[in-house]
Write an enzyme that holds these catalytic residues in place. Structure first.
Site, PDB file in Angstrom:
ATOM      1  N   LYS A   1       0.850  -1.202   0.000  1.00 28.54           N
ATOM      2  CA  LYS A   1       0.000   0.000   0.000  1.00 28.54           C
ATOM      3  C   LYS A   1       0.882   1.248   0.000  1.00 28.54           C
ATOM      4  CE  LYS A   1      -0.313  -0.189   5.060  1.00 28.54           C
ATOM      5  NZ  LYS A   1      -1.173  -0.557   6.213  1.00 28.54           N
TER       6      LYS A   1
ATOM      7  N   ARG B   1     -11.332   0.837  14.378  1.00 30.87           N
ATOM      8  CA  ARG B   1     -10.987   1.617  13.202  1.00 30.87           C
ATOM      9  C   ARG B   1     -11.625   1.004  11.966  1.00 30.87           C
ATOM     10  NH1 ARG B   1      -4.773   1.470  10.943  1.00 30.87           N
ATOM     11  NH2 ARG B   1      -5.491  -0.566  10.234  1.00 30.87           N
TER      12      ARG B   1
ATOM     13  N   TYR C   1      13.104  31.676   6.686  1.00 30.05           N
ATOM     14  CA  TYR C   1      11.879  32.351   7.136  1.00 30.05           C
ATOM     15  C   TYR C   1      11.870  32.553   8.648  1.00 30.05           C
ATOM     16  CZ  TYR C   1       9.683  31.534   2.581  1.00 30.05           C
ATOM     17  OH  TYR C   1       9.371  31.538   1.251  1.00 30.05           O
TER      18      TYR C   1
ATOM     19  N   MET D   1       9.302  25.048   1.886  1.00 29.65           N
ATOM     20  CA  MET D   1       8.578  24.081   1.069  1.00 29.65           C
ATOM     21  C   MET D   1       9.521  23.353   0.108  1.00 29.65           C
ATOM     22  SD  MET D   1       5.407  24.710  -1.543  1.00 29.65           S
ATOM     23  CE  MET D   1       4.347  25.401  -0.294  1.00 29.65           C
TER      24      MET D   1
HETATM   25  C1  LIG Z   1      -0.563  -1.667   6.808  1.00 35.21           C
HETATM   26  C2  LIG Z   1      -1.227  -2.925   7.203  1.00 35.21           C
HETATM   27  C3  LIG Z   1      -0.465  -4.106   7.345  1.00 35.21           C
HETATM   28  C4  LIG Z   1       1.040  -4.110   7.291  1.00 35.21           C
HETATM   29  O1  LIG Z   1       1.522  -3.637   8.515  1.00 35.21           O
HETATM   30  P1  LIG Z   1       3.092  -3.541   8.794  1.00 35.21           P
HETATM   31  O2  LIG Z   1       3.204  -3.319  10.250  1.00 35.21           O
HETATM   32  O3  LIG Z   1       3.579  -2.418   7.968  1.00 35.21           O
HETATM   33  O4  LIG Z   1       3.674  -4.847   8.362  1.00 35.21           O
HETATM   34  C5  LIG Z   1      -1.138  -5.263   7.608  1.00 35.21           C
HETATM   35  N1  LIG Z   1      -2.489  -5.293   7.735  1.00 35.21           N
HETATM   36  C6  LIG Z   1      -3.240  -4.186   7.627  1.00 35.21           C
HETATM   37  C7  LIG Z   1      -4.722  -4.287   7.778  1.00 35.21           C
HETATM   38  C8  LIG Z   1      -2.635  -2.963   7.361  1.00 35.21           C
HETATM   39  O5  LIG Z   1      -3.383  -1.861   7.248  1.00 35.21           O
END
Ligand SMILES: *Cc1c(COP(=O)(O)O)cnc(C)c1O
Length: 389
Positions: free
Chosen positions: A49, A147, A272, A320
């Protein structure tokens, strides 16, 4: 301009570079993947992801699949589609979608989807019924995150409906999944026990899911009882160990050329708001990287970079697009390479160091590098150094 800041080349110690650049060491990803595959008899899912935690989702996915992973995991369906577009055929699970997501495309492209509640399940079953395709689903239980995932009071009904939908041929319940909230400092026994209860009631409701999965990086490293059939590992593959129990190989090296140098008098305000005022005569070098490129503004006055093998502090506010480095009396020339972070081999800071300076976690540092930074992927670590012009 003094000799110390002359832009003339300075021979053997200087490397030059054309622009900000992120080098991605896929050999490190390969080594980390092998380490995780060796830690568990369960199957390994490479979680790619957020563009593979900023390392390139397709590149990380390919590397991980070649070194022991057999599944891919992402959040959105769009991320899953880009893996399919790249020609990857391994099982892919997408676990964060709105209720009206494009389930038909998921089915057509053979993307498994997580179902975190009755609303999602109903919507997926309807899409399957209207297309005649079979949805591959993973029932997602809330094992303590508050969550995502179904809460206990919704779980039984969702499982019964899923079992019926499978019997009727609309879905295939491939998996049951949870996610641990507190696995970073030793086993999360509470979350693990919650998952066992969800599994038991799923079984009682008639669900026969072959792939049960709970563990992410930390639990894969520290809690074998959480492994079940599949471990979902993201951070670990790119060299981040939130459990602090193994030495993984960081896979990124962020560097940039010096684009301006000057020697300033004591009492000179920098950047800045003049949040930094020099206390002595010193050299200042400017890097063409700012917070839009992932240099955390919160690290101002603390962050360090490597200039000609020496650690130098960033001073003044991070802008930036630019960051200023106090290079003291070092002979620094325009175009000289500065390393912001890397695996640490040459004495450069690591993403973990930057995370400390910015009061965050390494995940936020590596996923935050902006799109202006040119990416280059390497399959052998030495190639990163050799490819510098
Ligand atoms: C991001 C995520 C993972 C991976 O977690 P890591 O600690 O980065 O290995 C696994 N399961 C879910 C549901 C996640 O959102």
């Amino acid at each position: 301009m003094t000799a110390a800041t002359s832009p003339s080349r300075i021979g053997a110690i200087g490397r030059t570079c054309a622009g900000p650049r992120l080098d991605i060491d896929l050999a490190a990803v390969a080594a980390n993947t092998r380490l995780f595959a060796a830690r568990t008899p369960a199957a390994l899912m490479a979680v790619v992801k957020a563009d593979g935690f900023g390392h390139g989702s397709v590149e990380v996915a390919r590397t991980a699949l070649a070194h022991g992973a057999s599944w891919l995991g992402v959040t959105s369906l769009a991320e899953a589609e880009s893996l399919r577009d790249a020609g990857l055929t391994a099982p892919v699970l997408s676990w964060l979608n709105s209720m009206d997501a494009d389930w038909e495309t998921a089915m057509r492209r053979r993307v498994d989807v997580a179902v975190p509640g009755l609303g999602h399940l109903t919507s997926v079953v309807r899409a399957a019924a209207s297309t005649g395709l079979i949805a591959r689903i993973h029932l997602h239980a809330d094992t303590g995150m508050a969550r995502d995932g179904a809460p206990p009071e919704e779980w039984d009904r969702m499982c019964r409906l899923a079992a019926v939908a499978q019997r009727d041929g609309w879905v295939r319940v491939v998996g049951v999944m949870g996610h641990l909230a507190r696995a970073d400092h030793g086993p999360d026994a509470t979350g693990r026990a919650a998952f066992e209860r969800f599994l038991a009631s799923a079984w009682a409701a008639g669900v026969r899911a072959p792939v049960r999965h709970l563990a992410a990086t930390s639990a894969t490293l520290t809690d074998p009882a959480a492994h079940h059939d599949l471990c979902r590992v993201g951070a670990g593959l790119v060299g981040i160990d939130p459990s602090g129990t193994v030495r993984l190989r960081p896979a990124l090296r962020l560097s940039a050329p010096v684009v301006a140098v000057r020697v300033v008098a004591p009492g000179t305000g920098v950047g800045y708001g003049h949040t930094h005022v020099t206390s002595h005569r010193t050299g200042l070098a400017t890097l063409p990287l700012g917070y839009a490129d992932g240099i955390p503004r919160a690290a101002a006055g603390r962050g360090e970079v490597l200039v000609h093998g020496r650690r130098c502090r960033i001073v003044g506010a991070v802008s930036m697009d630019q960051t200023t480095v106090d290079v003291g009396g070092l002979p620094v020339g325009l175009g000289d390479e500065v390393v912001v972070f890397g695996p640490g081999d040459e004495g450069e800071p690591t993403p973990a160091d930057w995370a400390d300076w910015a009061a965050t976690i390494a995940h936020e540092i590596v996923t935050g590098i902006g799109p202006r930074v040119r990416r280059r992927w390497h399959t052998a670590p030495a190639a990163i150094v050799r490819s510098w012009a």
